[in-house]
Design a protein around this motif. Sequence first.
Motif, PDB file in Angstrom:
ATOM      1  N   THR A 143       0.644  -5.987  11.960  1.00 59.28           N
ATOM      2  CA  THR A 143       0.467  -4.548  12.183  1.00 59.28           C
ATOM      3  C   THR A 143       1.003  -4.166  13.553  1.00 59.28           C
ATOM      4  O   THR A 143       1.388  -5.032  14.351  1.00 59.28           O
ATOM      5  CB  THR A 143      -1.032  -4.159  12.138  1.00 59.28           C
ATOM      6  OG1 THR A 143      -1.716  -4.854  13.214  1.00 59.28           O
ATOM      7  CG2 THR A 143      -1.674  -4.531  10.822  1.00 59.28           C
ATOM      8  N   SER A 147      -3.231  -0.967  15.950  1.00 56.45           N
ATOM      9  CA  SER A 147      -3.948  -0.949  14.681  1.00 56.45           C
ATOM     10  C   SER A 147      -5.207  -1.818  14.741  1.00 56.45           C
ATOM     11  O   SER A 147      -5.253  -2.840  15.440  1.00 56.45           O
ATOM     12  CB  SER A 147      -3.043  -1.459  13.557  1.00 56.45           C
ATOM     13  OG  SER A 147      -3.763  -1.613  12.359  1.00 56.45           O
ATOM     14  N   LEU A 149      -6.434  -3.012  11.867  1.00 51.72           N
ATOM     15  CA  LEU A 149      -6.411  -3.739  10.593  1.00 51.72           C
ATOM     16  C   LEU A 149      -6.187  -5.229  10.859  1.00 51.72           C
ATOM     17  O   LEU A 149      -5.068  -5.670  11.114  1.00 51.72           O
ATOM     18  CB  LEU A 149      -5.298  -3.204   9.688  1.00 51.72           C
ATOM     19  CG  LEU A 149      -5.385  -1.723   9.302  1.00 51.72           C
ATOM     20  CD1 LEU A 149      -4.171  -1.330   8.472  1.00 51.72           C
ATOM     21  CD2 LEU A 149      -6.670  -1.437   8.542  1.00 51.72           C
ATOM     22  N   GLN A 154     -10.164  -4.627   5.177  1.00 51.41           N
ATOM     23  CA  GLN A 154      -9.782  -3.384   5.845  1.00 51.41           C
ATOM     24  C   GLN A 154      -8.498  -2.787   5.271  1.00 51.41           C
ATOM     25  O   GLN A 154      -8.129  -1.666   5.615  1.00 51.41           O
ATOM     26  CB  GLN A 154      -9.615  -3.638   7.349  1.00 51.41           C
ATOM     27  CG  GLN A 154     -10.916  -4.017   8.055  1.00 51.41           C
ATOM     28  CD  GLN A 154     -10.696  -4.409   9.505  1.00 51.41           C
ATOM     29  OE1 GLN A 154      -9.646  -4.966   9.863  1.00 51.41           O
ATOM     30  NE2 GLN A 154     -11.664  -4.108  10.367  1.00 51.41           N
ATOM     31  N   LEU A 155      -7.830  -3.526   4.407  1.00 48.99           N
ATOM     32  CA  LEU A 155      -6.586  -3.049   3.801  1.00 48.99           C
ATOM     33  C   LEU A 155      -6.836  -2.160   2.586  1.00 48.99           C
ATOM     34  O   LEU A 155      -5.890  -1.622   2.009  1.00 48.99           O
ATOM     35  CB  LEU A 155      -5.702  -4.239   3.391  1.00 48.99           C
ATOM     36  CG  LEU A 155      -5.213  -5.139   4.533  1.00 48.99           C
ATOM     37  CD1 LEU A 155      -4.445  -6.325   3.962  1.00 48.99           C
ATOM     38  CD2 LEU A 155      -4.353  -4.365   5.512  1.00 48.99           C
ATOM     39  N   LYS A 158      -4.895   1.130   1.859  1.00 53.11           N
ATOM     40  CA  LYS A 158      -3.770   1.167   2.804  1.00 53.11           C
ATOM     41  C   LYS A 158      -2.458   0.792   2.106  1.00 53.11           C
ATOM     42  O   LYS A 158      -2.446   0.259   0.992  1.00 53.11           O
ATOM     43  CB  LYS A 158      -4.017   0.206   3.972  1.00 53.11           C
ATOM     44  CG  LYS A 158      -5.305   0.469   4.738  1.00 53.11           C
ATOM     45  CD  LYS A 158      -5.282   1.816   5.438  1.00 53.11           C
ATOM     46  CE  LYS A 158      -6.555   2.018   6.264  1.00 53.11           C
ATOM     47  NZ  LYS A 158      -6.575   3.340   6.929  1.00 53.11           N
ATOM     48  N   LYS A 159      -1.355   1.055   2.797  1.00 51.71           N
ATOM     49  CA  LYS A 159      -0.033   0.672   2.310  1.00 51.71           C
ATOM     50  C   LYS A 159       0.424  -0.586   3.044  1.00 51.71           C
ATOM     51  O   LYS A 159       0.375  -0.639   4.275  1.00 51.71           O
ATOM     52  CB  LYS A 159       0.982   1.793   2.558  1.00 51.71           C
ATOM     53  CG  LYS A 159       0.712   3.079   1.789  1.00 51.71           C
ATOM     54  CD  LYS A 159       1.778   4.128   2.121  1.00 51.71           C
ATOM     55  CE  LYS A 159       1.534   5.434   1.375  1.00 51.71           C
ATOM     56  NZ  LYS A 159       2.551   6.453   1.716  1.00 51.71           N
ATOM     57  N   ILE A 160       0.862  -1.581   2.296  1.00 56.42           N
ATOM     58  CA  ILE A 160       1.372  -2.794   2.938  1.00 56.42           C
ATOM     59  C   ILE A 160       2.708  -3.190   2.318  1.00 56.42           C
ATOM     60  O   ILE A 160       3.041  -2.791   1.199  1.00 56.42           O
ATOM     61  CB  ILE A 160       0.385  -3.965   2.829  1.00 56.42           C
ATOM     62  CG1 ILE A 160       0.279  -4.444   1.361  1.00 56.42           C
ATOM     63  CG2 ILE A 160      -0.985  -3.610   3.383  1.00 56.42           C
ATOM     64  CD1 ILE A 160      -0.321  -5.817   1.243  1.00 56.42           C
ATOM     65  N   LEU A 183      -5.376  -0.836  -2.625  1.00 53.07           N
ATOM     66  CA  LEU A 183      -4.261  -1.324  -1.804  1.00 53.07           C
ATOM     67  C   LEU A 183      -2.938  -0.976  -2.488  1.00 53.07           C
ATOM     68  O   LEU A 183      -2.733  -1.255  -3.661  1.00 53.07           O
ATOM     69  CB  LEU A 183      -4.373  -2.838  -1.638  1.00 53.07           C
ATOM     70  CG  LEU A 183      -3.278  -3.551  -0.849  1.00 53.07           C
ATOM     71  CD1 LEU A 183      -3.262  -3.075   0.598  1.00 53.07           C
ATOM     72  CD2 LEU A 183      -3.477  -5.065  -0.908  1.00 53.07           C
ATOM     73  N   GLN A 184      -2.026  -0.359  -1.720  1.00 50.55           N
ATOM     74  CA  GLN A 184      -0.713   0.027  -2.237  1.00 50.55           C
ATOM     75  C   GLN A 184       0.341  -0.950  -1.723  1.00 50.55           C
ATOM     76  O   GLN A 184       0.486  -1.117  -0.510  1.00 50.55           O
ATOM     77  CB  GLN A 184      -0.369   1.455  -1.806  1.00 50.55           C
ATOM     78  CG  GLN A 184      -1.390   2.491  -2.271  1.00 50.55           C
ATOM     79  CD  GLN A 184      -1.139   3.845  -1.646  1.00 50.55           C
ATOM     80  OE1 GLN A 184      -0.038   4.376  -1.711  1.00 50.55           O
ATOM     81  NE2 GLN A 184      -2.170   4.424  -1.030  1.00 50.55           N
ATOM     82  N   VAL A 203       4.558   1.812   6.359  1.00 51.66           N
ATOM     83  CA  VAL A 203       3.417   1.081   5.788  1.00 51.66           C
ATOM     84  C   VAL A 203       2.443   0.787   6.918  1.00 51.66           C
ATOM     85  O   VAL A 203       2.808   0.798   8.095  1.00 51.66           O
ATOM     86  CB  VAL A 203       3.844  -0.246   5.108  1.00 51.66           C
ATOM     87  CG1 VAL A 203       4.773   0.019   3.936  1.00 51.66           C
ATOM     88  CG2 VAL A 203       4.476  -1.199   6.108  1.00 51.66           C
ATOM     89  N   ASP A 204       1.203   0.517   6.559  1.00 51.75           N
ATOM     90  CA  ASP A 204       0.172   0.245   7.577  1.00 51.75           C
ATOM     91  C   ASP A 204       0.204  -1.193   8.065  1.00 51.75           C
ATOM     92  O   ASP A 204      -0.202  -1.480   9.194  1.00 51.75           O
ATOM     93  CB  ASP A 204      -1.220   0.545   6.998  1.00 51.75           C
ATOM     94  CG  ASP A 204      -1.359   1.992   6.546  1.00 51.75           C
ATOM     95  OD1 ASP A 204      -1.266   2.873   7.415  1.00 51.75           O
ATOM     96  OD2 ASP A 204      -1.532   2.229   5.330  1.00 51.75           O
TER      97      ASP A 204
END
Length: 273
Positions: A143, A147, A149, A154-155, A158-160, A183-184, A203-204
């Motif tokens: 990250t 962040s 995360l 914690q995801l 979120k976008k990963i 989660l995306q 993305v995160d």
Amino acid sequence: MKKQSLVSLAFTSLLAAAVLAGCGTGNQPGTGQPAGTPQSGQASGGTKVLNMATSADYKPYEFHDLSSGKDEIVGFDVDIANYIGKKLGYEVKVTDMNFDGLVPALQTNRADFVMAGMTPTPDREKNVDFSTIYYDAKNTIVTKKESSLTKPEQLAGKKIAVQLGSIQESAAKELATSTAPGLQITSLNKTGEIVEEVKTGRVDAAILEDTVAKGFVESNPGLQYTTIQSDEKNGSAIAFPKGSPHVEEFNKVIKEMQENGEMDKLIKKWFGQ
């Protein structure tokens, strides 16, 4: 006049013979390849050749090095492959392709083996054979430094980004159905593209192997990574076509490298461990 015609005819016949001779030697019999073109298992000079497929965007396992003025694929896996090849009397030729094309390359006999930091999984083992594990690694969350995360849970929502066809992609899909609902996942071909997605905030976070994450964080001070604690091993092994005769001989050399210190030497060279 008659003499001149005979000379012309003779010249024409010689020319035709030369053309036919050229056509006859331009291809290897039954291959459709130019004469002298190395095939899998045999080089033009008589040296045995093995074709290694990889995805050369996974530093320090395999990556493009331009420091010498020419484009060379180097790295931990390449050094291991060359060591094994030398021990067994093979010349190793490396081909770069997308990660998700590696297993199909083995299935269609376009490669003799694959080295790409690849983890043996049950799904992959249905399609290819693997050597013994030659290096263990862990997954990490990458990250931006600001962040918070740092843990899988914690995801959630979120976008990963992950690499297409990788063990990290499988891990992300598992998280999405367990500890990180919503989660995306964005799957990309190259790790450089994945890191860029994190840097630009598209993305995160990303999930990358620890040794690969370490290299990217060192060259991108604005990033950080946190190891995902897990009892599962994500070790790397060499993949072969089903039924390949090379598995056993490769395993013997891997064991030798682990016992004589050569593997530790390469681990220290590429990972600093």
